[in-house]
Design an enzyme around this catalytic site. Structure first.
Site, PDB file in Angstrom:
ATOM      1  N   LYS A 265       0.859  -1.192   0.000  1.00 59.74           N
ATOM      2  CA  LYS A 265       0.000   0.000   0.000  1.00 59.74           C
ATOM      3  C   LYS A 265       0.888   1.232   0.000  1.00 59.74           C
ATOM      4  O   LYS A 265       2.037   1.172   0.431  1.00 59.74           O
ATOM      5  CB  LYS A 265      -0.882  -0.002   1.261  1.00 59.74           C
TER       6      LYS A 265
ATOM      7  N   ASP B 229      -7.087   4.563  -4.357  1.00 57.09           N
ATOM      8  CA  ASP B 229      -7.750   4.417  -3.057  1.00 57.09           C
ATOM      9  C   ASP B 229      -8.346   5.796  -2.772  1.00 57.09           C
ATOM     10  O   ASP B 229      -8.577   6.565  -3.728  1.00 57.09           O
ATOM     11  CB  ASP B 229      -6.729   3.984  -1.981  1.00 57.09           C
TER      12      ASP B 229
HETATM   13  P1  NDP Z   1     -12.901   8.201  -2.592  1.00 55.39           P
HETATM   14  O1  NDP Z   1     -11.800   9.162  -2.364  1.00 55.39           O
HETATM   15  O2  NDP Z   1     -13.445   8.007  -3.954  1.00 55.39           O
HETATM   16  O3  NDP Z   1     -14.121   8.557  -1.615  1.00 55.39           O
HETATM   17  C1  NDP Z   1     -13.961   8.600  -0.234  1.00 55.39           C
HETATM   18  C2  NDP Z   1     -15.277   9.012   0.401  1.00 55.39           C
HETATM   19  O4  NDP Z   1     -15.194   8.851   1.811  1.00 55.39           O
HETATM   20  C3  NDP Z   1     -15.618  10.464   0.149  1.00 55.39           C
HETATM   21  O5  NDP Z   1     -17.014  10.641   0.141  1.00 55.39           O
HETATM   22  C4  NDP Z   1     -15.011  11.148   1.378  1.00 55.39           C
HETATM   23  O6  NDP Z   1     -15.599  12.390   1.715  1.00 55.39           O
HETATM   24  C5  NDP Z   1     -15.297  10.127   2.459  1.00 55.39           C
HETATM   25  N1  NDP Z   1     -14.283  10.217   3.503  1.00 55.39           N
HETATM   26  C6  NDP Z   1     -12.943  10.044   3.365  1.00 55.39           C
HETATM   27  N2  NDP Z   1     -12.325  10.244   4.529  1.00 55.39           N
HETATM   28  C7  NDP Z   1     -13.297  10.549   5.424  1.00 55.39           C
HETATM   29  C8  NDP Z   1     -13.292  10.861   6.802  1.00 55.39           C
HETATM   30  N3  NDP Z   1     -12.155  10.888   7.499  1.00 55.39           N
HETATM   31  N4  NDP Z   1     -14.493  11.114   7.409  1.00 55.39           N
HETATM   32  C9  NDP Z   1     -15.652  11.076   6.699  1.00 55.39           C
HETATM   33  N5  NDP Z   1     -15.706  10.792   5.380  1.00 55.39           N
HETATM   34  C10 NDP Z   1     -14.551  10.527   4.753  1.00 55.39           C
HETATM   35  O7  NDP Z   1     -12.362   6.811  -1.984  1.00 55.39           O
HETATM   36  P2  NDP Z   1     -12.877   5.335  -2.281  1.00 55.39           P
HETATM   37  O8  NDP Z   1     -14.350   5.323  -2.468  1.00 55.39           O
HETATM   38  O9  NDP Z   1     -11.995   4.752  -3.292  1.00 55.39           O
HETATM   39  O10 NDP Z   1     -12.500   4.608  -0.899  1.00 55.39           O
HETATM   40  C11 NDP Z   1     -13.418   4.521   0.200  1.00 55.39           C
HETATM   41  C12 NDP Z   1     -13.000   3.393   1.126  1.00 55.39           C
HETATM   42  O11 NDP Z   1     -12.988   2.153   0.385  1.00 55.39           O
HETATM   43  C13 NDP Z   1     -11.599   3.500   1.727  1.00 55.39           C
HETATM   44  O12 NDP Z   1     -11.608   2.938   3.021  1.00 55.39           O
HETATM   45  C14 NDP Z   1     -10.752   2.648   0.802  1.00 55.39           C
HETATM   46  O13 NDP Z   1      -9.583   2.174   1.437  1.00 55.39           O
HETATM   47  C15 NDP Z   1     -11.725   1.520   0.532  1.00 55.39           C
HETATM   48  N6  NDP Z   1     -11.433   0.736  -0.661  1.00 55.39           N
HETATM   49  C16 NDP Z   1     -11.362   1.311  -1.904  1.00 55.39           C
HETATM   50  C17 NDP Z   1     -11.090   0.542  -3.021  1.00 55.39           C
HETATM   51  C18 NDP Z   1     -11.110   1.112  -4.389  1.00 55.39           C
HETATM   52  O14 NDP Z   1     -11.027   0.316  -5.356  1.00 55.39           O
HETATM   53  N7  NDP Z   1     -11.211   2.416  -4.587  1.00 55.39           N
HETATM   54  C19 NDP Z   1     -10.807  -0.903  -2.892  1.00 55.39           C
HETATM   55  C20 NDP Z   1     -10.997  -1.430  -1.561  1.00 55.39           C
HETATM   56  C21 NDP Z   1     -11.272  -0.627  -0.499  1.00 55.39           C
HETATM   57  P3  NDP Z   1     -14.829  13.762   1.368  1.00 55.39           P
HETATM   58  O15 NDP Z   1     -14.941  13.915  -0.114  1.00 55.39           O
HETATM   59  O16 NDP Z   1     -15.547  14.803   2.157  1.00 55.39           O
HETATM   60  O17 NDP Z   1     -13.398  13.558   1.836  1.00 55.39           O
END
Ligand code: NDP
Length: 445
Positions: free
Chosen positions: A125, A165
């Site tokens: 990672k 991510d």
């Molecule tokens: P994105 O950056 O596309 O979206 C993240 C979302 O989560 C946004 O809506 C963001 O809001 C919100 N968010 C992030 N940090 C916080 C926080 N501290 N408190 C509240 N809301 C938060 O990321 P992904 O959708 O790709 O990833 C989301 C999760 O899924 C993560 O845990 C990631 O590790 C996991 N994941 C992702 C994969 C992928 O293929 N993308 C694969 C496997 C797991 P804001 O815009 O306000 O920051």
């Protein structure tokens, strides 16, 4: 003190302040106990002591220039955790909260997740404390180029293959790939999540959300129910939340919440049809805030809150780590929830997990439920090596099969080790066994 407790204590001592990493290690080690007592060879070869120590940690300076000429310096990371069963594989996270402890927790979890997919991928990672939010495209590009100026020497199609991510989507992968290609002067599948015109796979953007939904579908099947007419809460509004919502809609469920770090929206009629299209455009094109959805469609908006007080049948935490605590978990259980499928990595605190398991609901931990993303990255790597592109149906079908197999494997492994219905134990042991056997077979390295 058991051996596992001693190993955990040592991890805490040797990695001070890295609380997310401690939490991830504790959760895995605790659930491996039945496998460790059944297989004395794992203790003899010190597999646990070895697996909690990354192969290597790379930390570097990332200087870049803002549009106004000001110079900024961020910190970059790549943790190559374990490559016993394949090249390191795992995403890059760009978020101001990123520090070594977050990257190590994610890299550690990735070892078991990747093993569970059945594909030959090790765990790694990376990321940076850079915040892409509010930056111009040019600023993001300059940052990505500077990040790759160092990362390129540590990655390769047979060495380490990063992906996206939090904060790293198609735009960032494009800038990173462009810089890699320029420095190395070769065009290989060194990153996944690429654009369709330059080596990407159909369904990769959708894969994590689709996969988390397929996993939930399997958990519901065990309970002899399906998504039709079910009320679903989703947190987050990024990549994973978007395509979870799409797949739930296709399967007949109704998604009533979405969130971002500012608050959540509640739409009791469901986020579907033109409302879903608006949401996708809001987040993917305009990069706006979720509140605009509430303004546009007259839905409720709760600033600064998470959506877990809304009554639902299935919850998909798809934002970030530790977003469901014990209190949230208790509210979900009291409201009669059937299943939780973790789209995010480690979104439930250990106390929250305990409450779900004790209540006997179906709880799909992230390393199983969200493995569809990395699995489809594995399929992108295969297509790159074959120099072929599979159709949408073919990739989706493979993803669906992989998620069914992960569910089956986790379910049956839990049963085998006397913990029927406990997907935490099932997923951790099933993911661990393959890596542990490979480490023994390959000698003390
Ligand atoms: P994105 O950056 O596309 O979206 C993240 C979302 O989560 C946004 O809506 C963001 O809001 C919100 N968010 C992030 N940090 C916080 C926080 N501290 N408190 C509240 N809301 C938060 O990321 P992904 O959708 O790709 O990833 C989301 C999760 O899924 C993560 O845990 C990631 O590790 C996991 N994941 C992702 C994969 C992928 O293929 N993308 C694969 C496997 C797991 P804001 O815009 O306000 O920051």
């Amino acid at each position: 003190m058991t051996d596992v407790d001693k190993i955990y204590q040592k991890v805490v001592e040797k990695n001070p302040g890295e609380k997310e990493f401690h939490q991830a290690v504790y959760e895995v080690l605790e659930s491996l106990e039945p496998a460790i007592s059944k297989h004395p060879e794992f203790s003899k070869y010190k597999i646990l002591e070895r697996i909690v120590e990354p192969d290597r940690v790379i930390m570097f300076r990332v200087p870049w220039m803002a549009d106004n000429g000001e110079i900024h310096v961020n910190r970059g990371f790549r943790v190559q955790f374990n490559n016993a069963i394949g090249p390191y594989k795992g995403g890059l996270r760009f978020h101001p909260s990123v520090y070594l402890g977050i990257i190590k927790f994610l890299g550690f979890e990735q070892i078991f997740k990747n093993s569970l997919t059945g594909l030959p991928m090790g765990g790694g990672k990376g990321g940076s404390d850079f915040d892409p939010k509010g930056k111009s495209d040019n600023e993001v590009m300059r940052f990505c180029q500077s990040f790759m100026d160092e990362l390129f020497r540590h990655i390769g199609q047979f060495t380490d293959v990063p992906a996206g991510d939090i904060g790293v989507g198609g735009r960032e992968i494009g800038y990173l790939y462009g810089q890699y290609r320029k420095i190395r002067n070769n065009f290989t599948g060194v990153l996944t999540g690429k654009g369709l015109d330059w080596g990407g796979s159909l369904v990769r953007p959708e894969a994590t959300g689709y996969g988390a939904t397929y996993f939930a579908q399997e958990m519901l099947k065990v309970r002899n129910v399906d998504f039709k007419g079910k009320v679903i809460t989703v947190s987050g509004s990024g990549n994973v939340a978007q395509y979870t919502t799409e797949k739930v809609n296709q399967l007949g469920g109704k998604v009533v919440t979405l969130s971002d770090s500012s608050g959540f929206i509640y739409d009791p009629d469901g986020v579907s049809g033109e409302k879903y299209d608006f949401f996708l455009e809001l987040k993917q094109v305009r990069r706006g805030r979720i509140k605009e959805y509430a303004d546009k469609f007259n839905a409720d908006y709760y600033p600064g809150k998470r959506p877990w007080e809304i009554k639902c049948d299935v919850a998909f935490p798809c934002a970030t780590q530790n977003e469901i605590d014990a209190n949230d978990a208790q509210i979900l259980v009291d409201n009669g929830i059937l299943a939780v499928s973790e789209g995010a990595n480690m979104p439930t605190t250990p106390e929250g997990v305990e409450i779900f398991l004790e209540a006997g609901i179906s709880f799909g931990p992230g390393k199983a439920a969200n493995a569809g993303g990395v699995a489809t990255s594995g399929l992108e790597m295969s297509q790159n090596s074959l120099r072929l592109a599979w159709t949408r149906e073919e990739v989706d079908q493979r993803l669906h099969e992989i998620m069914k197999n992960i569910h089956k494997n986790a379910y049956e492994t839990a049963e085998k080790y006397g913990a029927k219905g406990n997907y935490v134990i099932g997923a951790n042991i099933a993911g661990f066994m393959k890596v542990a056997r490979a480490m023994i077979a390959q000698g003390l390295i």
